[in-house]
Design a protein around this motif. Sequence first.
Motif, PDB file in Angstrom:
ATOM      1  N   GLY A 140      -1.083  -5.742   2.197  1.00 25.67           N
ATOM      2  CA  GLY A 140      -2.052  -4.991   1.412  1.00 25.67           C
ATOM      3  C   GLY A 140      -3.361  -4.681   2.102  1.00 25.67           C
ATOM      4  N   ASN A 179      -7.595   1.994  -4.719  1.00 22.90           N
ATOM      5  CA  ASN A 179      -7.949   1.454  -3.418  1.00 22.90           C
ATOM      6  C   ASN A 179      -9.342   0.848  -3.488  1.00 22.90           C
ATOM      7  OD1 ASN A 179      -8.897   0.983  -0.799  1.00 22.90           O
ATOM      8  ND2 ASN A 179      -7.547   2.526   0.043  1.00 22.90           N
ATOM      9  N   THR A 202      -4.493  -0.905   2.767  1.00 25.16           N
ATOM     10  CA  THR A 202      -5.609  -0.264   2.071  1.00 25.16           C
ATOM     11  C   THR A 202      -6.838  -0.085   2.940  1.00 25.16           C
ATOM     12  OG1 THR A 202      -6.364  -2.372   1.141  1.00 25.16           O
ATOM     13  CG2 THR A 202      -4.854  -1.044  -0.201  1.00 25.16           C
ATOM     14  N   SER A 203      -7.162  -1.082   3.741  1.00 24.44           N
ATOM     15  CA  SER A 203      -8.382  -1.019   4.530  1.00 24.44           C
ATOM     16  C   SER A 203      -8.215  -0.186   5.804  1.00 24.44           C
ATOM     17  CB  SER A 203      -8.838  -2.429   4.891  1.00 24.44           C
ATOM     18  OG  SER A 203     -10.026  -2.386   5.622  1.00 24.44           O
ATOM     19  N   GLY A 209       0.862  -1.171   0.000  1.00 23.54           N
ATOM     20  CA  GLY A 209       0.000   0.000   0.000  1.00 23.54           C
ATOM     21  C   GLY A 209       0.897   1.220   0.000  1.00 23.54           C
ATOM     22  N   TYR A 221      -3.019   3.132  -0.956  1.00 24.18           N
ATOM     23  CA  TYR A 221      -3.422   2.718  -2.303  1.00 24.18           C
ATOM     24  C   TYR A 221      -2.413   1.754  -2.905  1.00 24.18           C
ATOM     25  CZ  TYR A 221      -6.828   6.486  -2.293  1.00 24.18           C
ATOM     26  OH  TYR A 221      -7.891   7.288  -1.988  1.00 24.18           O
ATOM     27  N   TYR A 222      -2.918   0.842  -3.738  1.00 27.15           N
ATOM     28  CA  TYR A 222      -2.054   0.001  -4.559  1.00 27.15           C
ATOM     29  C   TYR A 222      -1.588   0.824  -5.762  1.00 27.15           C
ATOM     30  CZ  TYR A 222      -4.097  -4.006  -2.088  1.00 27.15           C
ATOM     31  OH  TYR A 222      -4.511  -4.900  -1.145  1.00 27.15           O
ATOM     32  N   GLU A 246     -10.866  -0.674  -1.233  1.00 26.35           N
ATOM     33  CA  GLU A 246     -11.531  -0.549   0.069  1.00 26.35           C
ATOM     34  C   GLU A 246     -12.080   0.853   0.303  1.00 26.35           C
ATOM     35  OE1 GLU A 246     -11.826  -3.264   2.001  1.00 26.35           O
ATOM     36  OE2 GLU A 246     -10.649  -4.392   0.551  1.00 26.35           O
ATOM     37  N   HIS A 247     -11.712   1.815  -0.559  1.00 25.62           N
ATOM     38  CA  HIS A 247     -12.091   3.213  -0.387  1.00 25.62           C
ATOM     39  C   HIS A 247     -13.599   3.354  -0.560  1.00 25.62           C
ATOM     40  CE1 HIS A 247     -11.501   7.551  -0.389  1.00 25.62           C
ATOM     41  NE2 HIS A 247     -12.374   7.617  -1.367  1.00 25.62           N
TER      42      HIS A 247
END
Length: 176
Positions: free
Chosen positions: A136, A171, A140-141, A126, A146-147, A173-174
Amino acid sequence: MRPRCLLPAILLTLTACSADPPPPHGSAALSPPMASTTTLAAWVGERTGACRDVTTPSREDFARFIGPQWTTLYQPFVAEWATCSVPPNFPKVGLLVFRDGRFPEFQAHWREAMASGRVNDGPAFGFGNGFAVTQGFLATSRLGLYYLRCHYDDPQVHRIPADVEGCVFANPEHHH
């Protein structure tokens, strides 16, 4: 000033003052910048409630931690790295800080590695503004990072243009 010259001057001033600044893009839009692993570890700790047992392993440990293929892609751009634990699910989290100003160069290097077939996907780290965190899902969560993805177009995933053409920060999870 003559009256007929006054109105254009007022309109120009109002337009210049009322325009919203352009939204940030690239790595500057991801997070606050991090200049050291100490600062990064403190930030991860604030966001997760834990970043325990911070250690600063050697470059050789770095290579063992992320593997030989990724080492050659990351190492020229990384200024510092450390690890910490984020219990209960993440016993070892890697914290990487890129050399000052080298993060866009890393992105271009990654894109070239994908184009040449040396790697086949974006890095699982991330990314934030000049740094990266392994794990990751945690990144992200829980951290909102972000990836890095190149040649990627998934309309269901929140994306921010990267610093280099053809790549985005994504992302899944965003939540908008």
